[in-house]
Motif scaffolding. Structure first.
Motif, PDB file in Angstrom:
ATOM      1  N   ARG A 124     -47.114 -97.449  27.772  1.00  0.00           N
ATOM      2  CA  ARG A 124     -47.680 -96.831  26.650  1.00  0.00           C
ATOM      3  C   ARG A 124     -47.643 -97.313  25.484  1.00  0.00           C
ATOM      4  O   ARG A 124     -48.477 -96.666  24.554  1.00  0.00           O
ATOM      5  CB  ARG A 124     -47.519 -95.316  26.731  1.00  0.00           C
ATOM      6  CG  ARG A 124     -47.720 -94.900  27.603  1.00  0.00           C
ATOM      7  CD  ARG A 124     -47.115 -93.211  28.075  1.00  0.00           C
ATOM      8  NE  ARG A 124     -47.484 -92.868  27.181  1.00  0.00           N
ATOM      9  CZ  ARG A 124     -47.373 -91.242  27.104  1.00  0.00           C
ATOM     10  NH1 ARG A 124     -45.939 -90.442  27.675  1.00  0.00           N
ATOM     11  NH2 ARG A 124     -47.461 -90.391  25.983  1.00  0.00           N
ATOM     12  N   HIS A 174     -59.096-108.394  15.672  1.00  0.00           N
ATOM     13  CA  HIS A 174     -58.012-106.858  15.946  1.00  0.00           C
ATOM     14  C   HIS A 174     -59.323-106.151  15.934  1.00  0.00           C
ATOM     15  O   HIS A 174     -60.459-106.668  14.781  1.00  0.00           O
ATOM     16  CB  HIS A 174     -57.111-106.160  15.642  1.00  0.00           C
ATOM     17  CG  HIS A 174     -56.731-105.615  15.883  1.00  0.00           C
ATOM     18  ND1 HIS A 174     -57.408-104.087  15.409  1.00  0.00           N
ATOM     19  CD2 HIS A 174     -55.526-104.818  16.621  1.00  0.00           C
ATOM     20  CE1 HIS A 174     -56.722-103.229  15.849  1.00  0.00           C
ATOM     21  NE2 HIS A 174     -55.745-102.985  16.479  1.00  0.00           N
ATOM     22  N   MET A 213     -50.947 -92.924  15.205  1.00  0.00           N
ATOM     23  CA  MET A 213     -51.873 -93.701  15.567  1.00  0.00           C
ATOM     24  C   MET A 213     -51.965 -93.258  17.284  1.00  0.00           C
ATOM     25  O   MET A 213     -52.632 -94.326  18.224  1.00  0.00           O
ATOM     26  CB  MET A 213     -51.810 -95.020  15.516  1.00  0.00           C
ATOM     27  CG  MET A 213     -52.270 -95.020  14.133  1.00  0.00           C
ATOM     28  SD  MET A 213     -54.287 -95.019  14.546  1.00  0.00           S
ATOM     29  CE  MET A 213     -54.391 -96.387  15.213  1.00  0.00           C
ATOM     30  N   MET A 214     -50.175 -93.536  17.681  1.00  0.00           N
ATOM     31  CA  MET A 214     -50.022 -92.190  18.987  1.00  0.00           C
ATOM     32  C   MET A 214     -49.320 -91.431  19.280  1.00  0.00           C
ATOM     33  O   MET A 214     -48.544 -90.867  18.355  1.00  0.00           O
ATOM     34  CB  MET A 214     -49.402 -94.505  19.607  1.00  0.00           C
ATOM     35  CG  MET A 214     -49.706 -95.425  19.315  1.00  0.00           C
ATOM     36  SD  MET A 214     -48.547 -96.494  20.212  1.00  0.00           S
ATOM     37  CE  MET A 214     -48.543 -96.500  21.689  1.00  0.00           C
ATOM     38  N   PHE A 237     -47.875-100.541  24.492  1.00  0.00           N
ATOM     39  CA  PHE A 237     -48.533-101.855  24.385  1.00  0.00           C
ATOM     40  C   PHE A 237     -49.863-101.331  25.297  1.00  0.00           C
ATOM     41  O   PHE A 237     -50.133-101.968  26.356  1.00  0.00           O
ATOM     42  CB  PHE A 237     -47.943-103.068  25.193  1.00  0.00           C
ATOM     43  CG  PHE A 237     -45.983-103.301  24.709  1.00  0.00           C
ATOM     44  CD1 PHE A 237     -46.630-103.726  23.209  1.00  0.00           C
ATOM     45  CD2 PHE A 237     -44.794-103.294  25.321  1.00  0.00           C
ATOM     46  CE1 PHE A 237     -45.500-104.317  22.684  1.00  0.00           C
ATOM     47  CE2 PHE A 237     -44.308-102.600  24.336  1.00  0.00           C
ATOM     48  CZ  PHE A 237     -44.715-103.849  22.805  1.00  0.00           C
ATOM     49  N   PRO A 238     -50.733-100.836  24.358  1.00  0.00           N
ATOM     50  CA  PRO A 238     -51.833-100.291  25.227  1.00  0.00           C
ATOM     51  C   PRO A 238     -52.732-101.203  26.193  1.00  0.00           C
ATOM     52  O   PRO A 238     -53.409-102.462  25.177  1.00  0.00           O
ATOM     53  CB  PRO A 238     -52.864 -99.849  24.271  1.00  0.00           C
ATOM     54  CG  PRO A 238     -51.170 -99.492  24.022  1.00  0.00           C
ATOM     55  CD  PRO A 238     -50.652 -99.785  23.377  1.00  0.00           C
ATOM     56  N   VAL A 293     -44.342-103.741  18.201  1.00  0.00           N
ATOM     57  CA  VAL A 293     -45.516-101.965  18.194  1.00  0.00           C
ATOM     58  C   VAL A 293     -45.975-101.717  17.270  1.00  0.00           C
ATOM     59  O   VAL A 293     -47.025-101.941  17.340  1.00  0.00           O
ATOM     60  CB  VAL A 293     -44.339-100.926  18.927  1.00  0.00           C
ATOM     61  CG1 VAL A 293     -45.310 -99.580  18.125  1.00  0.00           C
ATOM     62  CG2 VAL A 293     -43.613-100.514  20.325  1.00  0.00           C
ATOM     63  N   ARG A 338     -54.705 -91.153  20.268  1.00  0.00           N
ATOM     64  CA  ARG A 338     -54.190 -90.718  19.062  1.00  0.00           C
ATOM     65  C   ARG A 338     -54.979 -90.180  17.864  1.00  0.00           C
ATOM     66  O   ARG A 338     -56.064 -89.519  18.174  1.00  0.00           O
ATOM     67  CB  ARG A 338     -55.406 -92.602  18.276  1.00  0.00           C
ATOM     68  CG  ARG A 338     -55.419 -92.561  16.704  1.00  0.00           C
ATOM     69  CD  ARG A 338     -56.035 -93.812  16.454  1.00  0.00           C
ATOM     70  NE  ARG A 338     -57.088 -93.729  16.151  1.00  0.00           N
ATOM     71  CZ  ARG A 338     -58.217 -93.365  15.876  1.00  0.00           C
ATOM     72  NH1 ARG A 338     -57.625 -93.219  15.047  1.00  0.00           N
ATOM     73  NH2 ARG A 338     -59.496 -93.903  15.936  1.00  0.00           N
ATOM     74  N   GLU A 370     -48.823-104.533  18.144  1.00  0.00           N
ATOM     75  CA  GLU A 370     -49.736-104.683  18.542  1.00  0.00           C
ATOM     76  C   GLU A 370     -50.424-103.249  18.716  1.00  0.00           C
ATOM     77  O   GLU A 370     -52.071-103.225  19.121  1.00  0.00           O
ATOM     78  CB  GLU A 370     -49.639-104.476  20.396  1.00  0.00           C
ATOM     79  CG  GLU A 370     -48.496-105.620  20.397  1.00  0.00           C
ATOM     80  CD  GLU A 370     -49.947-106.926  20.578  1.00  0.00           C
ATOM     81  OE1 GLU A 370     -50.680-106.760  21.596  1.00  0.00           O
ATOM     82  OE2 GLU A 370     -48.987-108.051  20.445  1.00  0.00           O
ATOM     83  N   ASN A 371     -50.188-102.266  18.323  1.00  0.00           N
ATOM     84  CA  ASN A 371     -51.263-101.080  18.171  1.00  0.00           C
ATOM     85  C   ASN A 371     -51.335-101.168  16.171  1.00  0.00           C
ATOM     86  O   ASN A 371     -51.892 -99.941  15.874  1.00  0.00           O
ATOM     87  CB  ASN A 371     -49.783 -99.879  17.876  1.00  0.00           C
ATOM     88  CG  ASN A 371     -49.283 -99.779  19.485  1.00  0.00           C
ATOM     89  OD1 ASN A 371     -50.610 -98.927  21.110  1.00  0.00           O
ATOM     90  ND2 ASN A 371     -47.924-100.401  19.889  1.00  0.00           N
ATOM     91  N   ARG A 372     -50.873-101.444  15.487  1.00  0.00           N
ATOM     92  CA  ARG A 372     -51.299-101.816  14.564  1.00  0.00           C
ATOM     93  C   ARG A 372     -51.053-100.667  13.330  1.00  0.00           C
ATOM     94  O   ARG A 372     -51.669-100.168  12.445  1.00  0.00           O
ATOM     95  CB  ARG A 372     -53.014-101.452  13.839  1.00  0.00           C
ATOM     96  CG  ARG A 372     -53.819-102.743  15.092  1.00  0.00           C
ATOM     97  CD  ARG A 372     -53.688-103.773  14.492  1.00  0.00           C
ATOM     98  NE  ARG A 372     -54.047-104.235  13.099  1.00  0.00           N
ATOM     99  CZ  ARG A 372     -54.099-105.909  12.315  1.00  0.00           C
ATOM    100  NH1 ARG A 372     -52.804-106.143  13.199  1.00  0.00           N
ATOM    101  NH2 ARG A 372     -54.604-105.985  11.448  1.00  0.00           N
ATOM    102  N   LEU A 373     -49.858-100.208  13.400  1.00  0.00           N
ATOM    103  CA  LEU A 373     -49.258 -99.828  12.667  1.00  0.00           C
ATOM    104  C   LEU A 373     -48.423-100.008  11.762  1.00  0.00           C
ATOM    105  O   LEU A 373     -48.549-100.673  11.481  1.00  0.00           O
ATOM    106  CB  LEU A 373     -47.541 -98.735  14.295  1.00  0.00           C
ATOM    107  CG  LEU A 373     -48.472 -98.079  15.425  1.00  0.00           C
ATOM    108  CD1 LEU A 373     -47.170 -97.659  16.041  1.00  0.00           C
ATOM    109  CD2 LEU A 373     -49.612 -97.499  15.382  1.00  0.00           C
TER     110      LEU A 373
END
Length: 607
Positions: free
Chosen positions: A470, A507, A284-285, A472-473, A401, A252, A404-407
């Motif tokens: 990657r 989260h 974030m990714m 979904f960490p 995505v 990130r 799960e990754n809060r984007l």
């Protein structure tokens, strides 16, 4: 007054929160009916060139707006959070459909009117796509899957209902009144349904993008809240030697102060919402991961659109209508089968394997086309079914995505669906204008072989099944837990079998917000507003979401800042982010300590 203005719609959204998710099914019905030409094509059409033009212009205009949305975050968010704005988009689409009908051969026969109608339809579709992206990003995996399946089932029912009720024909040989009514009213229905209920929290559900090192204090939370002000916290951060995490190590990137608003290229990066409505989000990714994923879905969209547009442009409209009906029927059967499987047996649904399977199937179909005529109906139906299933997989992936990754839904769906549309528009243009020449030159085997190789290469080399890890960490893929349908359809996240659902655990960002609020003794309403503020919501969006006036939201915001001894949203984000990092470090230290205390393995005595 503002609260009562939409009292009926608010009541309907409250009684059935999941109704707005079915707007996806209505939108698909409208899209499939329009692309099939069954509701607006006249009987004098000898081929499907007008249908290809509709797809080309609507897809291209939608792609432009989708790709622009992440760069115009403030304005885009205000439109998506405004019920009147969404309804206006429905009216724009309705007017565009009317222009398409009016430009037909039995009326004005105007190319300018038809192109204007296509563009209006495409722009409205892009807004609907972004709004639905926000809505679906709220859902946990099981509810996400079930709502998409139910939307497809609704799409099939509406599709055949419209085709089976022509009513009468205003002009002999022209489109039926039932088709005209559906063409014009369905987008208005989409706009109304997706605007039901409060604005979705997921539209700003991502933790805010990274900030500069000076905004990362490392002192305890209570000390930071009781500090004299932002200057003290900045000094404490510098004195403690807080460092910006390494971009490659954390996955990130954390930019410096000068680049805190824009990515390296000067464009907004894929990530969480910005601190303010006009600011740009931070990544974030790794961007390379998203770039590879988007390139792959663009290649798939290009390949499918090329085949489909070639068939449609060379075939009479009646063949297109029959193939569209058969495709919808097969998809309804498949949807019912998957829905029953999801309800009864599906504990773990692996999107990675399904993604790989669909890409291989399309590549095989491409390889068969040179040996079987492209107008062969089974091949066309198989390609269309594969493409529509893949389209749903893309929706599942993008929404998952984001969650799960809060984007940012605006970024992920703007770029993702935008590039998907770009691939479709390019494929349509090449399929209509260049593929017939390739066929005349007997170069079809070479062309389709190269296209199949490109598709397989993008699947294995560009974005493979392993890349899902990657996306979904901490998970190998997205899981769809076993659950009852009632809660998912109603929009309520119930727990399966009365057991604690791990997906329902707070989260880390939300947990940090609650910790900050508890330490500062915030009220429950102030806590709600703190969480929304930290996620990038504007005061107007918070007011609509919580059914409060803007002045009330401002008063609560002022009280929150006073209790936390801060003066801006940036400081609030820094406070929450530092608390999240502190809790994460404590958890890692506890895990390491627990691992070090594990008893040594037992030794077996020698015999």
């Amino acid at each position: 007054m503002n609260k009562n203005k939409w009292s009926i719609s608010n009541a309907l959204g409250t009684l059935w929160p999941g109704m707005r998710y079915l707007g996806f099914g209505i939108l698909n019905t409208w899209t499939y009916l329009a692309n099939s030409g069954a509701i607006w094509i006249s009987d004098i059409e000898s081929n499907g060139i007008n249908m290809s033009n509709l797809y080309l212009f609507t897809t291209a205009s939608a792609a432009v707006l989708l790709l622009l949305a992440p760069f115009l975050r403030g304005r885009s968010q205000r439109v998506l959070d405004s019920r009147p704005a969404l309804l206006c988009c429905g009216l724009v689409a309705m007017a565009g459909a009317f222009l398409v009908i009016l430009a037909g051969p039995y009326y004005l026969t105007s190319r300018i009117l038809s192109r204007a109608g296509y563009i209006m339809i495409g722009l409205a579709s892009a807004v609907f796509t972004l709004r639905l992206g926000q809505l679906y990003s709220e859902l946990r995996p099981r509810a996400l899957l079930l709502n998409i399946l139910l939307s497809e089932l609704l799409c099939g029912l509406l599709f055949f209902f419209v085709l089976g009720n022509p009513l009468f024909y205003p002009v002999a040989g022209g489109p039926s009144f039932g088709g005209i009514a559906a063409f014009m009213l369905l987008p208005l229905a989409v706009a109304y349904v997706i605007s039901l209920g409060p604005a979705p929290a997921a539209s700003a559900a991502a933790p805010i993008g990274a900030v500069s090192a000076e905004d990362h204090p490392s002192t305890p939370l209570a000390d930071r809240i009781m500090a004299a002000g932002p200057a003290s916290r900045t000094a404490a951060s510098q004195a403690s030697g807080a460092q910006v995490p390494d971009a490659q190590a954390s996955g990130r990137p954390v930019p410096n102060a000068q680049a805190s608003a824009l990515g390296a290229s000067g464009a907004p990066a894929l990530g969480a919402p910005a601190l303010d409505a006009q600011a740009s989000p931070m990544p974030m990714m790794p961007r390379s991961l998203f770039a590879k994923f988007f390139i792959t879905i663009m290649v798939f969209s290009f390949s499918n659109s090329l085949i489909r547009s070639s068939f449609i442009s060379l075939s009479p409209p009646s063949d297109t209508w029959v193939n569209s009906s058969m495709t919808t029927f097969f998809l309804m059967l498949l949807t019912v089968a998957v829905l029953l499987l999801a309800i009864r047996f599906l504990h773990r649904f692996t999107l990675g394997k399904l993604y790989l399977l669909l890409m291989v199937v399309l590549a095989l179909l491409l390889g068969l086309i040179p040996f079987i005529q492209i107008s062969n109906a089974p091949i066309t139906i198989a390609v269309t079914v594969t493409a529509r299933v893949f389209d749903y997989v893309v929706w599942l992936l993008l929404a998952s995505v984001v969650r799960e990754n809060r984007l940012s839904p605006l970024n992920v769906f703007g770029f993702g669906r935008g590039l998907f549309a770009v691939g479709g528009a390019i494929g349509c243009y090449i399929g209509v204008n260049f593929l017939p020449g390739i066929a005349e030159a007997s170069l079809e085997p070479l062309f389709y072989g190269a296209l199949a190789f490109l598709l397989l290469a993008s699947t294995t080399l560009v974005f493979s099944e392993k890349d899902f890890d990657r996306l979904f960490p901490g998970k190998s893929d997205i899981g769809f837990e076993k659950a009852g349908v009632a809660g998912a359809v109603a929009g309520i996240e119930t727990e399966p079998d009365g057991k604690a659902d791990k997906a329902a655990e707070p989260h880390p960002w939300l947990s940090a917000c609650r910790s900050v609020g508890l330490t500062a003794a915030l009220s429950s309403r102030e806590q709600e507003i703190l969480e929304l503020l930290s996620r990038g919501r504007t005061p107007e969006g918070i007011a609509q979401h919580l059914f409060l006036s803007k002045n009330t939201v401002r008063s609560h915001t002022h009280a929150i800042y006073n209790k936390l001894n801060i003066h801006s949203r940036q400081e609030l984000v820094a406070l929450v982010e530092a608390e999240r990092d502190r809790r994460s470090a404590q958890g890692n230290a506890h895990s390491a300590q627990k691992g070090s205390e594990a008893p040594p393995p037992r030794s077996h005595p020698a015999h």
